[in-house]
Design a protein around this motif. Structure first.
Motif, short mmCIF file in Angstrom:
data_model
loop_
_atom_site.label_atom_id
_atom_site.label_comp_id
_atom_site.label_asym_id
_atom_site.label_seq_id
_atom_site.Cartn_x
_atom_site.Cartn_y
_atom_site.Cartn_z
N ALA A 83 33.11 76.24 156.02
CA ALA A 83 33.56 74.89 156.33
C ALA A 83 32.52 74.16 157.16
O ALA A 83 32.21 72.98 156.92
CB ALA A 83 34.89 74.94 157.07
N ILE A 84 31.95 74.85 158.14
CA ILE A 84 30.93 74.24 158.99
C ILE A 84 29.65 73.99 158.19
O ILE A 84 29.04 72.92 158.28
CB ILE A 84 30.66 75.15 160.20
N THR A 85 29.26 74.98 157.40
CA THR A 85 28.07 74.83 156.55
C THR A 85 28.23 73.64 155.61
O THR A 85 27.30 72.84 155.41
CB THR A 85 27.85 76.11 155.73
N ASN A 86 29.42 73.49 155.03
CA ASN A 86 29.65 72.41 154.07
C ASN A 86 29.68 71.05 154.75
O ASN A 86 29.32 70.04 154.13
CB ASN A 86 30.93 72.67 153.30
N LEU A 129 39.41 72.91 151.80
CA LEU A 129 40.72 73.53 151.60
C LEU A 129 40.79 74.30 150.30
O LEU A 129 41.44 75.35 150.23
CB LEU A 129 41.83 72.47 151.66
N GLU A 130 40.13 73.80 149.26
CA GLU A 130 40.10 74.56 148.01
C GLU A 130 39.36 75.88 148.22
O GLU A 130 39.72 76.90 147.63
CB GLU A 130 39.43 73.75 146.89
N GLY A 131 38.34 75.87 149.07
CA GLY A 131 37.64 77.11 149.39
C GLY A 131 38.54 78.08 150.15
O GLY A 131 38.55 79.28 149.87
N ALA A 157 25.29 72.61 141.29
CA ALA A 157 24.68 71.49 142.01
C ALA A 157 25.03 71.53 143.50
O ALA A 157 24.17 71.28 144.35
CB ALA A 157 25.15 70.17 141.40
N LEU A 158 26.26 71.85 143.82
CA LEU A 158 26.67 71.92 145.23
C LEU A 158 25.93 73.04 145.95
O LEU A 158 25.46 72.86 147.09
CB LEU A 158 28.17 72.13 145.33
N LYS A 159 25.80 74.18 145.29
CA LYS A 159 25.08 75.30 145.91
C LYS A 159 23.61 74.92 146.15
O LYS A 159 23.03 75.29 147.17
CB LYS A 159 25.19 76.54 145.04
N PHE A 166 31.03 78.71 149.12
CA PHE A 166 32.42 78.86 148.69
C PHE A 166 32.78 77.75 147.69
O PHE A 166 33.84 77.12 147.78
CB PHE A 166 33.39 78.84 149.88
N VAL A 167 31.90 77.52 146.75
CA VAL A 167 32.09 76.46 145.75
C VAL A 167 31.81 77.01 144.35
O VAL A 167 30.92 76.52 143.65
CB VAL A 167 31.20 75.22 146.04
#
Length: 200
Positions: A111-114, A53-55, A161-163, A169-170
């Protein structure tokens, strides 16, 4: 609290509570700020929901996200990563036809990728643990709403780190908003009302 220790850009509601302008626009935003914003998230699906949602919020207002939140839950498998990760192009095309969510193809695919990245991260401690690892050792509440930062060294490190784990989208700003929303930092300006005890 002495008035000199209260941020001058807070708004006092008819309930007497002080909130930033963004949290004072309507009843839904006030409830979110009073009961949820800044409260720790301990479940994987709950953290994934906030991250996604933040994305989606990027470039928009949080008010818009809250208005569509229930629709997002319905259409995105209630942010269950195991279900959301199975979405393919057929589901993406269907989501792009949903008028009650934000129909941005890049954000929908993110969203799906995450969700898939969240599943892969389970082997390394999980999403909640990774996000929590960027909690700063020290943090000062902002003296005013205007002085609230939009990123930090920790949010920049979190984004990196997330990437590296496959999330999209982070960026640092999105990650900092996530840190605020999930209680990793307390950015309620001085004098602002805190979380209500009956929050769910």
């Amino acid at each position: 609290m002495n008035d000199q220790h209260i941020a001058p850009d807070l708004i006092r509601g008819d309930d007497g509570r002080l909130r930033p302008a963004w949290a004072s626009e309507d009843a839904q935003l006030r409830h979110y700020y009073d009961h949820e914003w800044g409260r720790p998230i301990t479940s994987e699906s709950g953290m994934l929901e906030r991250l996604i949602l933040e994305g989606f919020q990027a470039g928009l207002s949080w008010k818009t996200i809250l208005q569509k939140r229930q629709a997002f839950r319905r259409h995105l498998a209630h942010f269950n990563p195991d279900e959301l990760a199975t979405f393919g192009e057929e589901q993406v095309e269907a989501l792009l036809e949903c008028k009650d969510i934000i129909r941005n193809p890049q954000k929908i695919r993110a969203a799906i990728t995450n969700a898939r990245a969240t599943i892969a991260l389970r082997e390394h401690g999980g999403l909640v643990a990774l996000i929590e690892s960027f909690r700063p050792l020290e943090h000062q509440r902002p003296p005013t709403v205007a002085a609230t930062p939009s990123s930090s060294p920790e949010s920049k490190a979190m984004a990196k780190a997330l990437k590296a784990e496959g999330f999209t989208f982070v960026g640092p700003t999105t990650c900092y908003a996530l840190m605020q929303a999930t209680g990793l930092v307390d950015d309620r300006p001085l004098g602002a009302s805190g979380l209500l005890e009956d929050a769910q």
